[in-house]
Design a protein around this motif. Structure first.
Motif, PDB file in Angstrom:
ATOM      1  N   LYS A  77       0.861  -1.184   0.000  1.00 55.83           N
ATOM      2  CA  LYS A  77       0.000   0.000   0.000  1.00 55.83           C
ATOM      3  C   LYS A  77       0.900   1.237   0.000  1.00 55.83           C
ATOM      4  N   HIS A 110      -1.848  -5.913  -4.387  1.00 56.34           N
ATOM      5  CA  HIS A 110      -2.933  -5.200  -3.685  1.00 56.34           C
ATOM      6  C   HIS A 110      -2.296  -4.027  -2.966  1.00 56.34           C
ATOM      7  N   ASN A 157      -9.416   0.149  -5.663  1.00 56.27           N
ATOM      8  CA  ASN A 157     -10.020  -0.524  -4.519  1.00 56.27           C
ATOM      9  C   ASN A 157     -11.123   0.335  -3.908  1.00 56.27           C
ATOM     10  N   GLU A 158     -12.307  -0.247  -3.746  1.00 58.13           N
ATOM     11  CA  GLU A 158     -13.375   0.370  -2.950  1.00 58.13           C
ATOM     12  C   GLU A 158     -13.773   1.773  -3.417  1.00 58.13           C
ATOM     13  N   HIS A 243     -15.706 -10.048   3.083  1.00 54.64           N
ATOM     14  CA  HIS A 243     -15.606  -9.881   4.546  1.00 54.64           C
ATOM     15  C   HIS A 243     -17.000 -10.092   5.124  1.00 54.64           C
TER      16      HIS A 243
HETATM   17  O1  9MR Z   1      -5.995  -6.027   6.994  1.00 50.72           O
HETATM   18  C1  9MR Z   1      -5.476  -4.779   6.589  1.00 50.72           C
HETATM   19  C2  9MR Z   1      -4.906  -4.047   7.782  1.00 50.72           C
HETATM   20  O2  9MR Z   1      -3.801  -4.756   8.306  1.00 50.72           O
HETATM   21  C3  9MR Z   1      -4.490  -2.655   7.366  1.00 50.72           C
HETATM   22  O3  9MR Z   1      -4.089  -1.941   8.512  1.00 50.72           O
HETATM   23  C4  9MR Z   1      -5.672  -1.941   6.721  1.00 50.72           C
HETATM   24  C5  9MR Z   1      -5.269  -0.563   6.226  1.00 50.72           C
HETATM   25  O4  9MR Z   1      -4.289  -0.673   5.226  1.00 50.72           O
HETATM   26  O5  9MR Z   1      -6.144  -2.685   5.622  1.00 50.72           O
HETATM   27  C6  9MR Z   1      -6.584  -3.962   5.956  1.00 50.72           C
HETATM   28  O6  9MR Z   1      -6.991  -4.621   4.769  1.00 50.72           O
HETATM   29  C7  9MR Z   1      -8.092  -4.078   4.074  1.00 50.72           C
HETATM   30  C8  9MR Z   1      -7.835  -4.236   2.602  1.00 50.72           C
HETATM   31  O7  9MR Z   1      -6.605  -3.665   2.234  1.00 50.72           O
HETATM   32  C9  9MR Z   1      -8.967  -3.673   1.772  1.00 50.72           C
HETATM   33  N1  9MR Z   1     -10.247  -4.195   2.174  1.00 50.72           N
HETATM   34  C10 9MR Z   1     -10.523  -4.175   3.604  1.00 50.72           C
HETATM   35  C11 9MR Z   1      -9.389  -4.845   4.357  1.00 50.72           C
HETATM   36  C12 9MR Z   1      -9.714  -5.052   5.832  1.00 50.72           C
HETATM   37  O8  9MR Z   1      -9.893  -3.841   6.489  1.00 50.72           O
END
Ligand code: 9MR
Length: 365
Positions: A77, A110, A157-158, A243
């Motif tokens: 990220k 991702h 994403n989203e 989820h």
């Molecule tokens: O599980 C992920 C967590 O460790 C991170 O802190 C967070 C922010 O980057 O993202 C979580 O993963 C998310 C994913 O990247 C996108 N969809 C929702 C996921 C769960 O919150």
């Protein structure tokens, strides 16, 4: 009292157990690995992970047993890859890719353009940017760095959030505010430019639940995808995050099935990218929680894997070991959350059995 020498001699007499034996999580009666079961149906099974998890050898052993594909949970990220503007560092994902290559696993990317997990400098920089290069350069850098080596990429994403009140249900993000709805197309076009053979994914959540807001989400995602296809934008798949919640929300099987059939009709593939089950709101006793978590997984996968466009299933983590309870009170009352195929001790959970059953029931593709 036994002497130290005698104790050492007694220890030495114990037959040596191979390292692999001592690290092997209990596998009794768990049947074939999820990787093998999925593979026999033409589906890739795997999980999100992180470098620190792979430093725990018992966990790595369990991951290599069940997973044929991994995805970085957060190390790809932008807040972690570009903390300082212009200094991009992909080394954490490079290490995951190296691990995947050594062990014959696939790996997904991702994520590239998201409203969250960005470095603090990005939002003001976007507001002040003269043009789209603030994200297309980043997309190109990542895609070129990994060209030909990623199974698939979550490019955007989203981007949907009906609660934000727009007619097209697009999320009112800083990307949208600056560039308008076309930022999504632009990101996918830049991605294809940099790696023409990559499978490009639009990834989102809340597409399986019952309720009016989720009807809106399904409609909006479908419209977005159909529009992209009509405009020649190179989207190749929908990422269905998956989820779920065991006690507070419910999968609408009929609507999910209809939605996925419509996605299939567009010609896109479907990947289940982030499946897990929140066990919040349930009783303290974990047998009941485990059962409800497994039931939610079953209700979801019975439909999602029945669609022959679904080509991958990834859980968002493989073991509960790395999950954090929401609060100290939760920790004291209920211990570690139980949301994934392996519990914190790497023992298989009823959820894993539900995944195995769903894979067994899936038709080959
Ligand atoms: O599980 C992920 C967590 O460790 C991170 O802190 C967070 C922010 O980057 O993202 C979580 O993963 C998310 C994913 O990247 C996108 N969809 C929702 C996921 C769960 O919150």
């Amino acid at each position: 009292m036994i002497s130290r020498r005698a104790a050492l001699a007694a220890l030495a007499a114990i037959p040596a157990i191979g390292l692999a034996e001592t690290l092997r999580p209990s596998l009794t009666n768990d049947g074939p690995s999820l990787r093998a079961l999925a593979g026999s149906r033409g589906i890739a099974f795997g999980a999100a992970t992180a470098n620190f998890e792979l430093r725990q050898r018992d966990f790595t052993f369990a991951l290599l047993r069940d997973c044929g594909i991994i995805v970085p949970e957060y190390e790809l990220k932008r807040d972690l890859t570009e903390p300082v503007q212009g200094q991009i560092d992909f080394s954490a994902t490079d290490a995951l890719l190296d691990f995947a290559r050594r062990h014959g696993l696939l790996i997904r990317g991702h994520t590239l353009v998201w409203y969250a997990s960005n470095p603090p400098w990005l939002e003001p920089a976007v507001a002040a940017a003269p043009d789209e290069r603030i994200f297309t350069d980043y997309v190109r850098a990542a895609m070129r760095h990994y060209a030909g080596r990623m199974h698939s990429w979550d490019v955007v994403n989203e981007a949907i959030q009906p609660q934000d009140g727009r007619a097209d249900a697009l999320r009112d993000s800083f990307w949208l505010r600056k560039f308008g709805p076309s930022y999504i197309d632009t990101a996918f076009l830049a991605a294809r430019d940099a790696d023409p053979s990559a499978l490009l994914v639009y990834n989102d959540y809340g597409l399986e639940e019952e309720g009016a807001i989720h009807d809106q989400r399904r409609r909006a995602v479908l419209k977005l995808l159909e529009g992209m296809i009509a405009r020649g934008v190179p989207v190749g798949a929908l990422g269905l995050q998956g989820h779920l919640a065991a006690f507070t929300r419910k999968v609408d099987q009929r609507k999910l099935e209809a939605f996925l059939n419509e996605v299939r009709a567009t010609g896109l593939r479907i990947l289940i990218t982030e499946h897990d089950v929140d066990d919040g709101g349930g009783p303290v006793d974990f047998i009941t929680r485990d059962r409800a978590v497994a039931d939610a997984t079953r209700r979801f996968l019975d439909v999602a894997l029945d669609n022959r466009s679904t080509m991958a299933l990834l859980t968002w983590g493989l073991s509960d070991r790395f999950l954090k309870p929401e609060s100290m009170r939760e920790q004291l009352l209920r211990g570690t959350p139980r949301s994934l195929p392996l519990d914190a001790a790497l023992q298989t959970t009823p959820m894993r059995a539900a995944i195995a059953d769903a894979l067994r029931n899936a038709r080959p593709r």
